[in-house]
Write an enzyme that holds these catalytic residues in place. Structure first.
Site, PDB file in Angstrom:
ATOM      1  N   GLY A  64     -45.568 -37.559  60.317  1.00  0.00           N
ATOM      2  CA  GLY A  64     -45.400 -36.185  60.212  1.00  0.00           C
ATOM      3  C   GLY A  64     -45.368 -35.492  61.386  1.00  0.00           C
ATOM      4  O   GLY A  64     -44.313 -34.701  62.015  1.00  0.00           O
ATOM      5  N   ASP A  87     -47.821 -47.117  66.652  1.00  0.00           N
ATOM      6  CA  ASP A  87     -48.081 -47.026  65.132  1.00  0.00           C
ATOM      7  C   ASP A  87     -48.056 -48.416  64.655  1.00  0.00           C
ATOM      8  O   ASP A  87     -47.407 -49.273  65.216  1.00  0.00           O
ATOM      9  CB  ASP A  87     -46.954 -46.214  64.439  1.00  0.00           C
ATOM     10  N   LEU A 117     -40.723 -39.679  53.619  1.00  0.00           N
ATOM     11  CA  LEU A 117     -39.434 -39.035  53.675  1.00  0.00           C
ATOM     12  C   LEU A 117     -39.583 -37.578  53.746  1.00  0.00           C
ATOM     13  O   LEU A 117     -38.594 -36.654  54.387  1.00  0.00           O
ATOM     14  CB  LEU A 117     -38.050 -39.691  53.148  1.00  0.00           C
ATOM     15  N   LYS A 124     -42.553 -48.185  61.793  1.00  0.00           N
ATOM     16  CA  LYS A 124     -42.154 -46.880  62.084  1.00  0.00           C
ATOM     17  C   LYS A 124     -41.958 -46.811  63.553  1.00  0.00           C
ATOM     18  O   LYS A 124     -40.915 -46.014  63.964  1.00  0.00           O
ATOM     19  CB  LYS A 124     -43.402 -46.115  61.785  1.00  0.00           C
ATOM     20  N   ASP A 145     -53.785 -38.928  61.642  1.00  0.00           N
ATOM     21  CA  ASP A 145     -54.380 -38.094  60.446  1.00  0.00           C
ATOM     22  C   ASP A 145     -55.776 -38.915  60.036  1.00  0.00           C
ATOM     23  O   ASP A 145     -56.042 -38.646  58.926  1.00  0.00           O
ATOM     24  CB  ASP A 145     -53.320 -38.342  59.176  1.00  0.00           C
ATOM     25  N   CYS A 148     -53.853 -35.938  54.172  1.00  0.00           N
ATOM     26  CA  CYS A 148     -52.567 -35.367  53.553  1.00  0.00           C
ATOM     27  C   CYS A 148     -52.123 -36.453  52.374  1.00  0.00           C
ATOM     28  O   CYS A 148     -51.437 -35.741  51.379  1.00  0.00           O
ATOM     29  CB  CYS A 148     -51.444 -35.582  54.541  1.00  0.00           C
ATOM     30  N   CYS A 163     -58.346 -42.430  40.855  1.00  0.00           N
ATOM     31  CA  CYS A 163     -57.525 -41.317  41.522  1.00  0.00           C
ATOM     32  C   CYS A 163     -56.253 -41.848  41.867  1.00  0.00           C
ATOM     33  O   CYS A 163     -55.746 -42.725  41.178  1.00  0.00           O
ATOM     34  CB  CYS A 163     -58.372 -40.952  42.644  1.00  0.00           C
TER      35      CYS A 163
END
Length: 387
Positions: free
Chosen positions: A45, A66, A75, A90, A134, A192, A345
């Site tokens: 992101g 990455d 996306l 990526k 992240d 996120c 979850c």
């Protein structure tokens, strides 16, 4: 001093003409950008707008770190990737996009995790690092590498509608550890993937990081060094908080040569497990197939959903009870510690923390659904949507 006119081709002068008209940039500044190098940790992101804007601006060498592949759920916000890149590494997908934006720059990719074992080797020679990660272990690692190498760390983070940006530079300002000496308890700050993020938010924060990087490389303007910029997209507000260097900081207060890279997963409470530890942990886990067999058996387990209320509108397991993870500590008395219980979850992370919490409270017949309801949808009931 750079001979700017000789370092820029006629085509480059045309490409960057809008930069050349800015007094603070001009030919000399554009030649500086061409001679500069930046390392970007993460091409998701935040990494998407950072990489694309730095490539378009003419930063001569961009490193991309990455080890994920492009997934459909990326996306919504990771705009450097497209549908055609699904399943592609990526870094490969991002490099192809950057080469299309600006074929004159050099893009180096590192399709591997950024760890204490390889970080210095990867980062050596870059002018600065941009943090597009992240997770806390990598953020602390990026900070310590930057302090040790004596380069700036352009930091950004996002969550739902909120974002943060700063420039950490232990040479003459605070570093990330000055602000956060210790990581938060595991599970207390959702990622996120667990908490969600507004799709355009990384565009705002990543663009600000790219701006700070360009200012840093050109030596112009007033940077965010010593300040933390807070952005609230829901209220359309910006706020800055002054940061101070900690004279007793565990990293930036000691000589750079004495800084040692540590086991950051262990430091942040998410250590890697060995075979014996994995075997011990497995007794508190259950696969979707195993759960399906139990549900169809004579004594179905109690199903506990620890997601947020709005997530149940997307998918849920029949006959399960919802107690969001944040409410669970205060509602444990509602549960029967002697009953076979399976907690789930979205992907298994929050339910894993819930199982740890319940075990600490004396529950011994509790298990975590591996992979969460998304794994259930993939392996048992394809009619359920994944998210």
């Amino acid at each position: 001093m750079l001979n700017a006119r000789d370092n820029l081709s006629a085509e480059e002068i045309l490409r960057y003409s809008r930069h050349l008209l800015i007094p603070q940039v001009g030919l000399q500044g554009q030649a500086k950008l061409k001679a500069s190098s930046v390392l970007l940790i993460g091409t998701g992101g935040l990494g998407s707008p950072i990489a694309m804007y730095l490539a378009a601006a003419g930063v001569g060498r961009i490193g991309l770190v990455d080890f994920d592949v492009v997934e459909f759920s990326n996306l919504q916000r990771q705009i450097i990737h497209g549908t055609a890149s699904l399943g592609v590494n990526k870094t490969e997908s991002a490099r192809a996009r950057l080469r299309d934006i600006n074929p004159d720059i050099q893009v180096e990719i590192y399709n591997e995790p950024f760890t204490s074992a390889n970080a210095l080797q990867i980062a050596e020679g870059y002018d600065l690092i941009l943090d597009g990660t992240d997770n806390f272990p990598t953020r602390y690692l990026v900070n310590d590498v930057c302090v040790k190498l004596g380069i700036a760390n352009i930091y950004g983070s996002i969550y739902r509608f909120d974002g943060q940006v700063s420039v950490f530079d232990g040479r003459d300002g605070p570093c990330y550890r000055c602000l956060f000496p210790e990581p938060p308890p595991p599970g207390s700050v959702p990622s996120c993937a667990e908490g969600g993020v507004l799709g355009v938010l990384p565009g705002t924060i990543g663009s600000l990081q790219a701006t700070e990087a360009i200012k840093q490389l050109l030596g112009i303007g007033e940077s965010l060094k010593g300040r933390l910029l807070l952005y609230d997209a829901l209220n359309a507000s910006f706020e800055t908080v002054k940061l101070c260097k900690n004279p007793d900081c565990a990293v930036c207060s000691i000589p750079r040569e004495e800084i040692e890279l540590i086991d950051y997963e262990a430091f942040c409470g998410v250590p890697s497990v060995d075979k014996d530890e994995y075997a011990a942990a497995a007794q508190w886990e259950i696969t979707p197939a195993e759960l399906s067999a139990l549900i169809d058996g004579p004594k179905p387990p109690y199903l506990l959903d620890v997601r947020e209320t709005m997530e149940t509108q997307i998918s849920s397991l029949a006959n399960s009870e919802l107690i969001p993870l944040g409410q669970l500590p205060g509602r444990l008395q509602e549960l029967d510690p002697e009953r076979e219980t399976v907690v789930y979850c979205r992907s298994g992370a929050r339910s894993g923390y819930a199982v740890d919490l319940m075990r600490a409270a004396g529950f011994r017949k509790v298990k975590n659904l591996v992979g969460g309801i998304n794994a259930w949808a993939q392996q048992v009931d394809p009619s359920l949507p994944r998210y």
